[in-house]
Design a protein around this motif. Structure first.
Motif, short mmCIF file in Angstrom:
data_model
loop_
_atom_site.label_atom_id
_atom_site.label_comp_id
_atom_site.label_asym_id
_atom_site.label_seq_id
_atom_site.Cartn_x
_atom_site.Cartn_y
_atom_site.Cartn_z
N ILE A 157 58.49 36.77 72.21
CA ILE A 157 58.32 37.57 70.70
C ILE A 157 58.15 38.68 70.77
O ILE A 157 56.67 38.45 71.01
CB ILE A 157 57.84 35.82 70.80
CG1 ILE A 157 58.75 34.60 70.54
CG2 ILE A 157 57.97 36.15 69.08
CD1 ILE A 157 60.16 34.48 70.39
N LEU A 158 58.55 39.49 70.00
CA LEU A 158 57.40 40.49 69.78
C LEU A 158 57.11 40.05 67.90
O LEU A 158 55.71 40.53 67.46
CB LEU A 158 58.54 41.55 69.67
CG LEU A 158 59.63 42.13 70.55
CD1 LEU A 158 59.21 43.53 70.59
CD2 LEU A 158 57.98 42.25 71.64
N ALA A 159 57.68 39.40 67.37
CA ALA A 159 57.30 39.54 65.75
C ALA A 159 57.82 37.91 65.16
O ALA A 159 59.50 37.80 65.48
CB ALA A 159 57.91 40.64 64.52
N GLN A 160 57.47 37.15 64.26
CA GLN A 160 57.57 36.55 63.46
C GLN A 160 58.14 36.85 62.25
O GLN A 160 57.78 37.74 61.66
CB GLN A 160 56.84 35.46 63.11
CG GLN A 160 55.76 34.43 64.45
CD GLN A 160 54.98 33.79 63.59
OE1 GLN A 160 54.06 34.46 62.79
NE2 GLN A 160 54.48 32.71 64.29
N LEU A 161 59.50 36.68 61.77
CA LEU A 161 60.23 36.49 60.88
C LEU A 161 60.05 35.86 59.85
O LEU A 161 60.27 34.67 60.36
CB LEU A 161 61.42 37.73 61.17
CG LEU A 161 61.66 38.75 62.37
CD1 LEU A 161 63.07 39.56 62.58
CD2 LEU A 161 60.52 39.83 61.58
N PRO A 162 60.67 36.23 58.71
CA PRO A 162 61.02 35.34 57.46
C PRO A 162 62.40 34.53 57.79
O PRO A 162 62.80 34.60 58.57
CB PRO A 162 60.97 35.96 56.41
CG PRO A 162 60.50 36.81 56.48
CD PRO A 162 60.98 37.38 57.99
N ALA A 163 62.47 32.93 57.38
CA ALA A 163 63.44 32.30 57.08
C ALA A 163 64.48 32.82 56.91
O ALA A 163 64.29 33.55 55.20
CB ALA A 163 63.51 31.05 56.76
N ARG A 164 65.81 33.18 57.34
CA ARG A 164 66.84 33.25 56.43
C ARG A 164 67.74 32.32 56.44
O ARG A 164 68.23 31.19 58.15
CB ARG A 164 67.52 34.79 57.43
CG ARG A 164 69.11 35.41 56.56
CD ARG A 164 69.06 36.51 57.68
NE ARG A 164 70.50 36.69 57.09
CZ ARG A 164 71.13 38.22 57.11
NH1 ARG A 164 70.58 38.60 57.69
NH2 ARG A 164 71.99 38.12 56.04
N ASP A 165 68.42 31.71 55.73
CA ASP A 165 69.40 30.22 55.16
C ASP A 165 68.49 29.15 56.32
O ASP A 165 69.45 28.35 56.63
CB ASP A 165 70.49 30.86 56.61
CG ASP A 165 71.86 31.98 56.10
OD1 ASP A 165 71.55 31.79 54.90
OD2 ASP A 165 72.13 32.97 56.83
N GLY A 166 67.90 29.13 55.79
CA GLY A 166 67.10 28.08 56.18
C GLY A 166 66.08 27.75 57.66
O GLY A 166 65.77 26.88 57.88
N GLU A 167 66.39 28.47 58.01
CA GLU A 167 65.67 28.63 59.75
C GLU A 167 65.14 29.69 59.98
O GLU A 167 65.51 30.90 59.87
CB GLU A 167 66.93 28.76 60.56
CG GLU A 167 67.14 28.25 62.13
CD GLU A 167 67.90 28.08 63.30
OE1 GLU A 167 67.43 27.68 63.78
OE2 GLU A 167 68.96 28.44 62.28
#
Length: 82
Positions: free
Chosen positions: A48-58
């Motif tokens: 895991i390089l980075a956490q990204l925001p949710a998209r389509d609830g996930e």
């Protein structure tokens, strides 16, 4: 629920649920057995390089395998702990 009366105004306190990422930067993951496109991804672990925001609830993650020259974006439901 807790009711608070302030003067003539009644305020209802609501419980809020905070959702959090399951994995953090530096964690090792793999694509889950149920991931439908497994033939198109490198076998083995991904970092895991980075956490990204949710998209389509996930939630999503930017991930990298030592077996591929590029990074991928994967949804949390596609990944499992390595």
């Amino acid at each position: 629920m807790d009711d608070i009366i302030a003067g003539d105004i009644m305020i209802t306190a609501q419980q809020h649920t905070v959702e959090m990422h399951r994995f953090g930067a530096g964690h090792l993951v793999r694509f889950s057995e149920t991931f439908p496109y497994r033939r198109n991804v490198a076998a083995g672990n991904y970092e895991i390089l980075a956490q990204l925001p949710a998209r389509d609830g996930e939630f999503q993650y930017r991930i990298k395998s030592d077996r591929e020259p590029y990074q991928r974006v994967a949804k949390e439901g596609e990944l499992a702990k390595a």
